[in-house]
Design an enzyme around this catalytic site. Structure first.
Site, short mmCIF file in Angstrom:
data_model
loop_
_atom_site.label_atom_id
_atom_site.label_comp_id
_atom_site.label_asym_id
_atom_site.label_seq_id
_atom_site.Cartn_x
_atom_site.Cartn_y
_atom_site.Cartn_z
N LYS A 103 33.56 28.70 2.06
CA LYS A 103 32.03 28.46 1.29
C LYS A 103 32.13 29.86 0.02
O LYS A 103 32.79 30.40 0.72
CB LYS A 103 31.07 28.91 2.00
CG LYS A 103 30.64 27.96 3.36
CD LYS A 103 30.85 26.31 2.75
CE LYS A 103 29.46 25.06 2.88
NZ LYS A 103 28.55 25.38 4.00
N LYS A 122 43.47 21.88 4.72
CA LYS A 122 43.45 21.33 6.34
C LYS A 122 44.82 21.26 5.86
O LYS A 122 46.32 21.43 5.17
CB LYS A 122 42.95 19.82 5.53
CG LYS A 122 41.76 19.70 5.20
CD LYS A 122 41.46 18.23 4.27
CE LYS A 122 40.12 18.35 4.06
NZ LYS A 122 39.80 16.97 3.90
N GLU A 145 0.64 -1.09 0.19
CA GLU A 145 -0.33 -0.10 -0.06
C GLU A 145 0.82 1.25 -0.63
O GLU A 145 0.51 1.84 -0.71
CB GLU A 145 -0.80 0.46 0.98
CG GLU A 145 -1.88 -0.72 1.18
CD GLU A 145 -2.82 -0.86 2.32
OE1 GLU A 145 -3.93 -0.84 2.72
OE2 GLU A 145 -2.47 -1.67 3.49
N TYR A 146 2.23 1.08 0.49
CA TYR A 146 2.77 2.63 1.09
C TYR A 146 3.80 2.95 -0.79
O TYR A 146 3.40 3.49 -1.19
CB TYR A 146 3.60 2.07 1.95
CG TYR A 146 5.24 2.93 1.80
CD1 TYR A 146 4.51 4.05 3.03
CD2 TYR A 146 5.65 3.36 1.65
CE1 TYR A 146 5.75 5.52 3.13
CE2 TYR A 146 6.96 4.33 1.48
CZ TYR A 146 6.68 5.17 2.06
OH TYR A 146 7.48 6.12 2.19
N LYS A 172 34.88 21.42 -1.96
CA LYS A 172 34.56 20.88 -1.24
C LYS A 172 33.10 20.19 -1.87
O LYS A 172 32.54 21.14 -2.63
CB LYS A 172 33.81 21.89 -0.33
CG LYS A 172 32.67 21.19 0.77
CD LYS A 172 33.17 21.98 2.10
CE LYS A 172 31.67 21.64 3.26
NZ LYS A 172 30.14 20.82 3.14
#
Ligand code: IVH
Length: 332
Positions: free
Chosen positions: A331, A307, A50-51, A133
């Site tokens: 970022k 790093k 059913e899912y 990244k």
């Protein structure tokens, strides 16, 4: 019950945009409830069939109206269908995350903190491995006696999911580590990603087949790894870049750049843009250079990572709560 429901509902092909919107909202709520009862309460309220039926209809509506697919849609969730449950794996060494820098001043602070912590003079040089990244899924690959034994997702950092059978289908992941004198236990970590070109082509095929439309390559990579049938994973354009490690019974190298070279000798792919930098100015120039190339790369990145190259310094620097003092994500 499922059959009755199906009879009352109009064909997906006949839905108007408004009807589709309303039904997607209703189905998302319903699926969310089933997921909670299944995953959190361990008390499923519908059968798997059913899912799956509900999900199929949901996916078919999204495939017809891709403009309604959002990143919080049930189709984008890792851990989708009940038949897609994976065994849990506890990481021998936790998989942690990175602190973020957004401005050049944050990078200067980062290097300043390291200098003070290590009690270095202004003239002492610190080398950094500067790496893109990758915006994918981090993975931990455990090799024993040189053979791949387990591939686990990051999960909550302490415990991930066992996706070994699926990871074995990636060409970038060796089944056996190359080279002599490979340490008995090696956990190689890195990022699984989907190429941008491959992602667009896959979504075209999914749409034509009335199957899940993915929002972005990252979600698509996650969905591809959560397959019970590894031949589906094998058909997806997935890559892997090695950049870190977990448990190692012996260290083959004493620098980050040395480890990257070692991963390559073992048979892994590493990111070709990775660069050894010798000053803050070079880090900033690296960030700028990568940002300029970003659109042309065939994989998504969301910044760069710096790093400390010397592993003895990494060890001295250690961690602050759940992030290393020796690395930072700058970022875009
Ligand atoms: S190093 C101790 N290097 O970024 C942290 N991570 O926020 C070790 N990532 O979960 C991670 N590219 O999924 C590292 N070159 C790179 C990376 C990278 C992408 C992801 C990784 C991690 C997240 C950290």
């Amino acid at each position: 019950m499922a059959v009755k429901t199906k009879k009352r509902l109009p064909d997906v092909a006949d839905l108007t945009k408004v009807q589709a919107r309303v039904e997607l909202t209703r189905l998302a709520l319903e699926l969310g409830g089933h997921d909670k009862r299944y995953y959190q309460d361990d008390a499923p309220s519908v059968s798997d069939a059913e899912y799956d039926e509900l999900r199929k209809r949901f996916n078919a509506i999204e495939a017809r109206f891709p403009e309604f697919v959002s990143s919080d849609s049930p189709s984008q969730k890792v851990g989708a269908s009940p038949s897609g449950r994976f065994k849990k794996v506890r990481h021998a060494v936790p998989m942690l995350s990175l602190d973020n820098a957004f401005a050049e001043a944050d990078v200067l602070d980062f290097v300043g903190r390291i200098r003070r912590f290590l009690k270095l003079g202004d003239d002492d040089k610190i080398d950094f491995s500067a790496e893109p990244k990758i915006d994918g899924l981090s993975m931990s690959l455990r090799y024993e006696g040189g053979e791949l034994v387990t591939a686990a997702t990051r999960g909550d950092g302490a415990e991930g999911e066992d996706v070994t059978a699926n990871i074995r289908t990636l060409k970038d992941v060796p089944q056996k580590l190359k080279g002599r004198n490979v340490p008995d236990v090696c956990e190689v970590r890195g990022e699984v990603y989907m190429t941008k070109k491959g992602f667009l082509a896959l979504n075209e095929r999914q749409k034509a087949a009335g199957d899940t439309i993915f929002v972005n390559p990252r979600n698509s990579a996650a969905g591809s790894l959560r397959q019970k049938d590894s031949s589906i994973t094998a058909s997806r354009p997935l890559g892997f870049f090695a950049y870190a490690w977990g448990e190692m019974s012996a260290m083959p190298e004493d620098t980050q750049s040395g480890m990257i070279g070692w991963f390559e000798r073992c048979g892994f792919s590493t990111n070709p843009l990775t660069k050894l930098c010798h000053s803050v100015e070079q880090l900033i120039a690296f960030h700028r250079g990568i940002e300029e190339q970003r659109a042309e790369l065939d994989y998504d990145i969301d910044g760069v990572v710096y790093k400390v190259n010397r592993l003895d310094w990494q060890e001295r620097l250690g961690f602050v709560s759940r992030t290393p003092r020796w690395a930072i994500a700058h970022k875009f």
